[in-house]
Design a protein around this motif. Structure first.
Motif, short mmCIF file in Angstrom:
data_model
loop_
_atom_site.label_atom_id
_atom_site.label_comp_id
_atom_site.label_asym_id
_atom_site.label_seq_id
_atom_site.Cartn_x
_atom_site.Cartn_y
_atom_site.Cartn_z
N THR A 115 9.14 2.36 13.20
CA THR A 115 8.70 3.75 13.31
C THR A 115 9.04 4.22 14.72
OG1 THR A 115 6.47 3.00 13.94
CG2 THR A 115 6.86 3.54 11.62
N THR A 116 9.37 5.51 14.83
CA THR A 116 9.88 6.03 16.11
C THR A 116 8.99 7.09 16.74
OG1 THR A 116 11.24 7.65 14.91
CG2 THR A 116 12.26 5.53 15.48
N SER A 117 7.91 7.50 16.06
CA SER A 117 7.00 8.50 16.63
C SER A 117 5.58 8.23 16.17
CB SER A 117 7.41 9.91 16.22
OG SER A 117 7.06 10.17 14.87
N PRO A 118 4.58 8.63 16.95
CA PRO A 118 3.19 8.45 16.52
C PRO A 118 2.89 9.14 15.19
CG PRO A 118 3.27 8.98 18.86
CD PRO A 118 4.66 9.17 18.32
N HIS A 119 3.48 10.30 14.96
CA HIS A 119 3.23 11.01 13.70
C HIS A 119 3.81 10.24 12.51
CE1 HIS A 119 2.51 14.36 16.52
NE2 HIS A 119 1.77 14.86 15.56
N GLU A 120 5.00 9.71 12.68
CA GLU A 120 5.61 8.92 11.60
C GLU A 120 4.77 7.69 11.30
OE1 GLU A 120 9.73 6.46 10.55
OE2 GLU A 120 9.36 7.22 12.59
N LEU A 121 4.29 7.02 12.35
CA LEU A 121 3.46 5.83 12.15
C LEU A 121 2.15 6.18 11.46
CD1 LEU A 121 2.66 2.88 12.57
CD2 LEU A 121 2.00 3.46 14.91
N ARG A 122 1.50 7.25 11.92
CA ARG A 122 0.24 7.67 11.29
C ARG A 122 0.44 7.99 9.82
NH1 ARG A 122 -1.27 13.59 12.51
NH2 ARG A 122 0.53 13.70 11.12
N ASP A 123 1.48 8.76 9.51
CA ASP A 123 1.71 9.15 8.12
C ASP A 123 2.03 7.94 7.24
OD1 ASP A 123 1.27 11.74 8.92
OD2 ASP A 123 3.40 12.31 8.92
N HIS A 124 2.77 6.99 7.81
CA HIS A 124 3.10 5.77 7.06
C HIS A 124 1.83 4.98 6.75
CE1 HIS A 124 5.26 2.13 5.83
NE2 HIS A 124 4.40 1.46 6.60
N LEU A 125 0.98 4.77 7.76
CA LEU A 125 -0.25 4.01 7.54
C LEU A 125 -1.16 4.72 6.53
CD1 LEU A 125 -1.12 2.85 11.18
CD2 LEU A 125 -0.10 1.48 9.34
N ARG A 126 -1.26 6.03 6.68
CA ARG A 126 -2.12 6.77 5.75
C ARG A 126 -1.63 6.62 4.31
NH1 ARG A 126 -3.61 13.28 5.93
NH2 ARG A 126 -4.99 13.25 4.10
N TYR A 127 -0.34 6.77 4.12
CA TYR A 127 0.21 6.66 2.76
C TYR A 127 0.00 5.26 2.19
CZ TYR A 127 3.62 6.25 -1.00
OH TYR A 127 4.22 6.00 -2.21
N ARG A 128 0.31 4.23 2.96
CA ARG A 128 0.22 2.87 2.44
C ARG A 128 -1.23 2.43 2.21
NH1 ARG A 128 1.81 0.71 -0.44
NH2 ARG A 128 1.88 -1.44 0.33
N PHE A 129 -2.12 2.76 3.13
CA PHE A 129 -3.52 2.37 2.95
C PHE A 129 -4.13 3.12 1.77
CE2 PHE A 129 -3.98 1.24 7.74
CZ PHE A 129 -3.38 0.02 7.50
N THR A 130 -3.78 4.38 1.61
CA THR A 130 -4.32 5.15 0.49
C THR A 130 -3.82 4.59 -0.84
OG1 THR A 130 -4.50 7.15 1.85
CG2 THR A 130 -4.46 7.45 -0.54
N GLU A 131 -2.58 4.14 -0.86
CA GLU A 131 -2.02 3.58 -2.09
C GLU A 131 -2.61 2.20 -2.39
OE1 GLU A 131 2.40 3.59 -3.85
OE2 GLU A 131 2.21 2.37 -2.05
N ALA A 132 -2.76 1.36 -1.37
CA ALA A 132 -3.20 -0.02 -1.59
C ALA A 132 -4.71 -0.16 -1.69
CB ALA A 132 -2.68 -0.91 -0.47
N CYS A 133 -5.45 0.62 -0.90
CA CYS A 133 -6.92 0.47 -0.84
C CYS A 133 -7.59 1.41 -1.83
CB CYS A 133 -7.42 0.72 0.57
SG CYS A 133 -6.64 -0.32 1.82
N ASP A 134 -7.20 1.28 -3.06
CA ASP A 134 -7.71 2.11 -4.15
C ASP A 134 -8.79 1.30 -4.88
OD1 ASP A 134 -8.02 3.19 -6.84
OD2 ASP A 134 -6.23 4.39 -6.42
N PRO A 135 -9.98 1.88 -5.10
CA PRO A 135 -11.05 1.11 -5.73
C PRO A 135 -10.72 0.62 -7.13
CG PRO A 135 -11.59 3.45 -5.71
CD PRO A 135 -10.38 3.27 -4.84
N LEU A 136 -9.75 1.25 -7.78
CA LEU A 136 -9.39 0.85 -9.14
C LEU A 136 -8.20 -0.11 -9.16
CD1 LEU A 136 -9.85 4.27 -10.98
CD2 LEU A 136 -11.55 2.58 -10.30
N THR A 137 -7.81 -0.62 -7.98
CA THR A 137 -6.75 -1.63 -7.91
C THR A 137 -7.36 -2.93 -7.37
OG1 THR A 137 -6.10 -1.10 -5.63
CG2 THR A 137 -5.04 0.13 -7.41
N PHE A 138 -6.57 -4.00 -7.38
CA PHE A 138 -7.08 -5.29 -6.92
C PHE A 138 -5.92 -6.12 -6.37
CE2 PHE A 138 -8.04 -9.81 -8.01
CZ PHE A 138 -9.11 -9.98 -7.14
#
Length: 480
Positions: A115-138
């Motif tokens: 990642t090359t900018s703080p905004h890109e890093l933030r958006d990446h983490l938000r997207y991946r954590f939201t996708e993976a840390c879903d209460p209906l997944t395991f």
């Protein structure tokens, strides 16, 4: 630990790697979800959008990341806490816990991406954590590292079904300690589970807590603790309390969430405010709640502000080191005196707080079962104010050096909620509310007035509310 939300979490970019648990074979579990877990899963199942209410702990370390040591540390960490070995199989008609075999746990590292900018890093983490840390997944959690030339960041993100705020402090401390212990052993050393228990303490069993909660006896409506809850809900119209300012949303129809993070008082100001609160027979928490009530009153004239606040239930030593959602809720009402005197009003708030503490022996599951039709859920969210003094939690002395953060996702909301945090730096507030023009104006005005009131208390020991109101224009902006 700095409490913030993902939309405001700006880190130096670097090489990002994800670390996930490969669950192997999964089996059905007889352990029911706790009351909090079921409430959260029901909300996720009903609303779908915005259901990933994850929270994360992050810390920095100098030097280069030892990838082999981190992979071993993550396996030890997950095997240590049984809440991380479970998830839920949720359908429209059923909800059942599933388990993985702790001996079959492996950790898999993703391919790294730069990642090359703080905004890109933030958006990446938000997207991946939201996708993976879903209460209906395991499993509903994910780890990530961000590597730079001189230092790296370790982030652990979990769905709320698995953790509470206190758990993040435990997770940060344990993962760091296990990782550094493995590095210290070198390639020839082997860290055993027995050694970990001796060094870190018994982790307890959140699954055992869920079993005990389910086995708790039925509480009758005649129980004085249930009667207190019944009176509280009755005063709120038969439902949970709602923030007493217009937020521009219909109950049960959440809007995209807005967020705000700001300091309230610096360290010296916090000490002064606490001193005044203690001298008045209150506490820092009940004093802040009283100031909140005064801020609302200065806007709309309301003299009562009912709310709920979370209480951790870790007094029993077996839960001291446990990771899980180990909180209950308690009712409290801020009731202002006719003259809106801070110290007199604080006495009322603190008395309500003391009454709330006597209700801890009854769980929310018991309360709701006893009340039956005497309670109805109208909103997705509950007007709630949380307080954590991180200085009093173990292993937090060097959190500033570690750049330690508690990060929450930004989802949807139909009410306002607030998290007060005290650290060595002072007192801060994170706010969560519907992102509507009405709510943004109302919450901003409320926060401006809250801070003004608290600073005025620090300077004068009292709050001349009428004078404060006259100093503010209709938009709630201080007149300079």
């Amino acid at each position: 630990m700095h409490v913030t939300s993902i939309d405001r979490y700006m880190l130096e970019p670097g090489l990002v790697t994800e670390w996930s648990v490969a669950p192997g074979e999964v089996s059905a579990s007889a352990v029911p979800p706790s009351y909090n877990q079921q409430f959260h899963l029901d909300t996720a199942r009903t609303h779908g959008v915005g259901r990933s209410v994850w929270m994360a702990a992050a810390f920095d370390l100098p030097g280069r990341l030892d990838r082999d040591a981190l992979a071993q540390a993550l396996v030890h960490f997950v095997r240590r806490h049984d809440t991380l070995q479970t998830g839920f199989d949720v359908s429209p008609d059923a909800m059942a816990r599933v388990d993985l075999d702790p001996d079959d746990i492996t950790v898999v590292a993703s391919e790294s991406s730069l990642t090359t900018s703080p905004h890109e890093l933030r958006d990446h983490l938000r997207y991946r954590f939201t996708e993976a840390c879903d209460p209906l997944t395991f499993p509903a959690y994910l780890f990530a590292t961000i590597e730079r030339d001189s230092h790296y960041t370790v982030v652990s993100a979990f769905d709320h079904t698995l953790v509470d705020g206190y758990s993040l402090v435990i997770a940060l401390g344990e993962l760091r300690q296990i990782y550094q212990r493995i590095i210290g052993l070198g390639r020839s050393g082997v860290l055993t589970e027995a050694e970990l228990t001796e060094e870190l303490g018994d982790p307890g069993s959140f699954l055992r807590y869920c079993e005990l909660e389910a086995e708790a006896p039925v509480t009758e409506i005649g129980d004085p603790r249930v009667r207190e809850w019944a009176r509280f809900y009755q005063r709120c119209g038969g439902t949970a309390p709602s923030f007493p300012l217009d937020l521009g949303v219909e109950a049960g129809r959440p809007a995209p969430q807005g967020a705000d993070v700001r300091p309230l008082l610096d360290a010296a100001g916090t000490d002064r405010f606490e001193e005044i609160c203690l001298d008045s027979g209150g506490s820092l928490f009940t004093g802040t709640l009283t100031a909140m009530g005064l801020a609302v009153h200065s806007i709309n004239g309301a003299d009562r502000m009912p709310l709920q606040f979370p209480l951790h239930i870790r007094q029993d030593p077996q839960w001291a080191n446990a990771i899980g959602w180990l909180t209950t809720s308690a009712p409290l009402t801020v009731e202002l005196t006719p003259d809106c005197d801070f110290q007199s009003s604080l006495a009322h708030t603190h008395a309500s707080f003391r009454t709330a503490l006597t209700l801890k022996g009854v769980s929310m599951a018991q309360v709701r079962e006893a009340l039956g039709d005497g309670y109805r859920r109208t909103r997705t969210d509950v007007f709630m104010v949380s307080y954590i003094d991180y200085r009093k939690l173990p292993g937090t002395d060097d959190h500033d050096e570690l750049n330690a953060h508690h990060i929450s996702n930004v989802t949807v909301a139909d009410d306002a909620q607030f998290w007060i945090s005290r650290t060595q730096r002072g007192l801060a507030l994170r706010s969560r509310f519907p992102e509507t023009p009405t709510a943004r104006r109302a919450v901003t005005e409320f926060l401006v007035r809250l801070r003004e009131i608290m600073h005025d208390v620090c300077e004068n020991g009292v709050t001349p509310i009428a004078e404060l109101t006259s100093q503010l224009n209709l938009e709630g902006t201080p007149v300079v």
